[in-house]
Design an enzyme around this catalytic site. Structure first.
Site, PDB file in Angstrom:
ATOM      1  N   GLN A   1     -22.616 -13.463  -1.445  1.00 13.92           N
ATOM      2  CA  GLN A   1     -21.247 -12.969  -1.495  1.00 13.92           C
ATOM      3  C   GLN A   1     -20.373 -13.680  -0.467  1.00 13.92           C
ATOM      4  OE1 GLN A   1     -20.895  -8.774  -1.892  1.00 13.92           O
ATOM      5  NE2 GLN A   1     -18.695  -8.897  -2.170  1.00 13.92           N
ATOM      6  N   PHE A   2     -19.764 -14.788  -0.901  1.00  7.25           N
ATOM      7  CA  PHE A   2     -18.901 -15.550  -0.002  1.00  7.25           C
ATOM      8  C   PHE A   2     -17.671 -14.768   0.423  1.00  7.25           C
ATOM      9  CE2 PHE A   2     -16.887 -16.391  -4.035  1.00  7.25           C
ATOM     10  CZ  PHE A   2     -15.546 -16.534  -3.731  1.00  7.25           C
ATOM     11  N   THR A   3     -17.297 -13.735  -0.336  1.00 10.52           N
ATOM     12  CA  THR A   3     -16.089 -12.974  -0.010  1.00 10.52           C
ATOM     13  C   THR A   3     -16.214 -12.180   1.286  1.00 10.52           C
ATOM     14  OG1 THR A   3     -16.749 -11.130  -1.432  1.00 10.52           O
ATOM     15  CG2 THR A   3     -15.346 -12.830  -2.419  1.00 10.52           C
TER      16      THR A   3
END
Length: 149
Positions: A78-80
């Protein structure tokens, strides 16, 4: 490296309607990798998660770790987690590692966890649009970050 974890009664992840990973009791990890993350940071985070005492004992105190309750881990990239919302209304993700580096770090992190816990680590599909279903237990949600030395 940043990880948001949730203690769960069960969880699953699917891509295009097909389940690609699922667990019963344990932890769901949402994993973000930064450009400066090395094996040292990945190892610190894996050790922290393996030893984290957030499951209840007989006195309802968070005193047990994942292995002590026979729990599993579901790991989701999850890069967010690196969203920067300080300016404007559209998040910037420049603090997240580029996809090739992030995928390599994510895979290495999951391998470290599997080795430490002596169990397979079900995952989502890196870079895919995923549907994650979580039955949160508690609820217990914790944000972890490893400082760079």
């Amino acid at each position: 490296m940043r990880v948001t974890l949730q203690r769960v009664k069960s969880a699953s992840v699917s891509v295009a309607g097909t389940t690609v990973g699922q667990i019963k009791q344990g932890l769901v990890l949402f994993v973000g990798i930064a450009p400066e993350d090395t094996t040292q940071e990945l190892t610190k985070m894996a050790n922290k998660i393996a030893k984290l005492r957030i499951f209840e004992d007989d006195q309802q105190k968070m005193n047990l770790n994942l292995q002590q309750v026979g729990g599993e881990i579901l790991s989701i990239s999850q890069f967010t987690l690196y969203a920067d919302t300080r300016k404007g209304n559209r998040p910037s993700f420049t603090a997240a590692a580029k996809p090739d580096q992030a995928e390599a770090g994510y895979l290495a992190f999951n391998a470290l966890l599997a080795d430490l816990l002596q169990q397979p680590i079900p995952t989502g599909e890196f870079g895919a649009d995923m549907t994650v279903t979580v039955v949160n237990d508690g609820p217990v949600t914790i944000n972890l970050e490893v400082a760079h030395d």
